[in-house]
Design a protein around this motif. Structure first.
Motif, short mmCIF file in Angstrom:
data_model
loop_
_atom_site.label_atom_id
_atom_site.label_comp_id
_atom_site.label_asym_id
_atom_site.label_seq_id
_atom_site.Cartn_x
_atom_site.Cartn_y
_atom_site.Cartn_z
N ASN A 155 -4.10 7.01 -3.57
CA ASN A 155 -3.74 5.74 -3.08
C ASN A 155 -3.54 4.68 -4.21
O ASN A 155 -4.27 4.47 -5.00
N TRP B 217 5.58 9.17 -2.76
CA TRP B 217 4.86 8.34 -2.00
C TRP B 217 5.14 7.98 -0.72
O TRP B 217 6.43 8.00 -0.20
N LYS C 41 0.79 -1.06 -0.11
CA LYS C 41 0.21 0.08 0.01
C LYS C 41 0.75 1.54 0.12
O LYS C 41 1.84 1.47 0.86
N ARG D 72 0.35 5.72 -0.44
CA ARG D 72 -0.20 6.74 -0.80
C ARG D 72 0.30 8.08 -0.82
O ARG D 72 1.63 8.00 -0.55
N GLU E 119 -2.82 0.32 -3.94
CA GLU E 119 -2.80 -0.82 -3.01
C GLU E 119 -3.07 -2.08 -3.86
O GLU E 119 -3.85 -2.46 -4.79
#
Length: 430
Positions: free
Chosen positions: A370, A426, A19, A21, A372
């Motif tokens: 995001n 990120w 993940k 973001r 993921e």
């Protein structure tokens, strides 16, 4: 060495980054005082100082250390498949310390009398002069500087590879044990009675060892130099300051940690790294995942400048516009009951259906909030389905819109390309 580095980058992104973001400090905006003012029943303006103060604390915390806020606060469902990557991270990052433990064991067992006698003489000398602590700090300083001066040689590399490929030799560390014996069944027992808390602790501990190793390896020279300057100051203080002052300072530091830092880390887990003494010492020294993202983004920028359009991009009929000549990735996937291709270009990502070659959606990199990886079959404990890898990819835009691409066989590669070609800063969430 270049090939080993590239392999390590792929391994880290594929197994240890799920993940990411957009950096929170780039999205959190400061509100004005007027937004916390309200009118009471009498028509007077009332200021909510508590809410305004909390907002300022969060804002400045985001500006100062937003890269560490929220890290590992949203772990996946505990299972062997989700806990194993962080155990691997911990084992790989701590391998130099495992060798240090083996050396320490050899010394106290007097396996080499000359070697043990040497260390005993050093210890007695430092003890007599009351220089044990500055001596240890000086040794750390020496080893880090020596690492910078004398890099790994080709012979060191050959010995390392030979040692790992010799399955008949006894593994000297857990890293080699896993590589030689595999990971079948050994992690199942660790899941009994454990959950998200254990996974977060493992992630934090692995991150600490990775930062320490990258500090030693001079991955970011400016940060290593900054930490070494702190170490030099500590050596001078511990050498010149009287013992009573060192003891008083140590007990004061212990009290601040117990009554001040630990409560913040426990009650506000998203901010636990901001009050971590080890993180403050290795501030902005990257973990393997953070360094890997910077590495692959540098490679992506270089590739976008140098690479010529791929044959697939030249012949495809599913795209439109000038970006046709800059498409680098084509991955079969499903979206909203449609089969098609996820197409990755130098500046955006889009999904095009096989029927009619219609563009379902188009998302520039600077609009992604995001990204993921989803393991559908693992999360739902479902048996493996034929022709369904269970590997999905979830994208969320800054406007809050979400897209889930299902059964994306080459999901890890697509994830890496999106991260690599984007110029986004990120934050690794997990």
């Amino acid at each position: 060495m270049k090939e080993r580095q590239s392999t390590f980058v792929r391994w880290t992104l594929d197994r240890h980054v799920t993940k990411v973001r957009v950096m929170p400090r780039d999205t959190f905006t400061r509100k004005s005082r007027a937004q916390f003012e309200t009118k009471n029943t009498e028509g007077d303006i009332v200021m909510d100082w508590k809410a305004y103060g909390q907002h300022l604390l969060i804002f400045y915390a985001q500006q100062y250390g937003g890269q560490y806020i929220g890290f590992a606060s949203d772990p996946p469902t505990p299972s062997k498949e989700t806990i194993l990557p962080n155990i691997e991270r911990l084992i790989v990052a701590s391998s130099p310390f495992q060798e240090f433990i083996m050396t320490t064991r050899r010394v106290y067992r007097w396996e080499s009398r000359a070697e043990t006698a040497k260390y005993l003489l050093i210890y007695l000398t430092l003890w007599y002069l009351n220089l044990i602590l500055p001596g240890v700090l000086t040794a750390i300083l020496y080893f880090v500087v020596e690492r910078r001066v004398n890099r790994n040689t080709l012979e060191n590399l050959r010995e390392d590879i030979k040692h790992r490929e010799d399955v008949n030799r006894t593994a000297l560390s857990l890293t080699e044990f896993i590589e030689k014996k595999g990971d079948e069944k050994w992690a199942n027992d660790l899941l009994e009675g454990s959950g998200s808390w254990l996974m977060i602790q493992l992630a934090d501990l692995a991150g600490f060892f990775e930062s320490m190793r990258n500090f030693y390896e001079w991955t970011v020279p400016s940060r290593t130099m900054a930490t070494l300057s702190i170490l030099v100051i500590a050596i001078l203080i511990t050498t010149l300051a009287p013992v009573w002052l060192l003891a008083k300072s140590a007990t004061l530091g212990a009290g601040v940690m117990f009554f001040g830092l630990f409560p913040v880390a426990t009650n506000f887990p998203e901010y636990r790294l901001l009050v971590s003494p080890s993180k403050r010492l290795f501030w902005n020294v990257p973990t393997h995942a953070e360094w890997t993202i910077k590495y692959i983004q540098a490679e992506g920028a270089h590739y976008a400048e140098q690479a010529t359009p791929s044959p697939a991009a030249l012949s495809t009929k599913v795209a439109s516009g000038p970006e046709d000549l800059h498409d680098y990735g084509f991955y079969t996937a499903h979206h909203d009951d449609s089969t098609g291709h996820l197409i990755i270009s130098a500046s955006s990502v889009r999904f095009v259906s096989n029927v009619g070659h219609r563009v379902h959606w188009h998302l520039p990199y600077d609009q992604i909030s995001n990204l993921e990886k989803l393991d559908r079959l693992v999360t739902k404990n479902m048996p493996t389905v034929k022709n369904d890898s269970g590997k999905d990819l979830r994208l969320v835009s800054k406007a809050g819109k979400e897209w889930v691409l299902m059964n994306l066989d080459q999901r890890d590669q697509a994830f890496s390309q999106i991260v690599g070609f984007s110029a986004t800063v990120w934050q690794v969430v997990w």
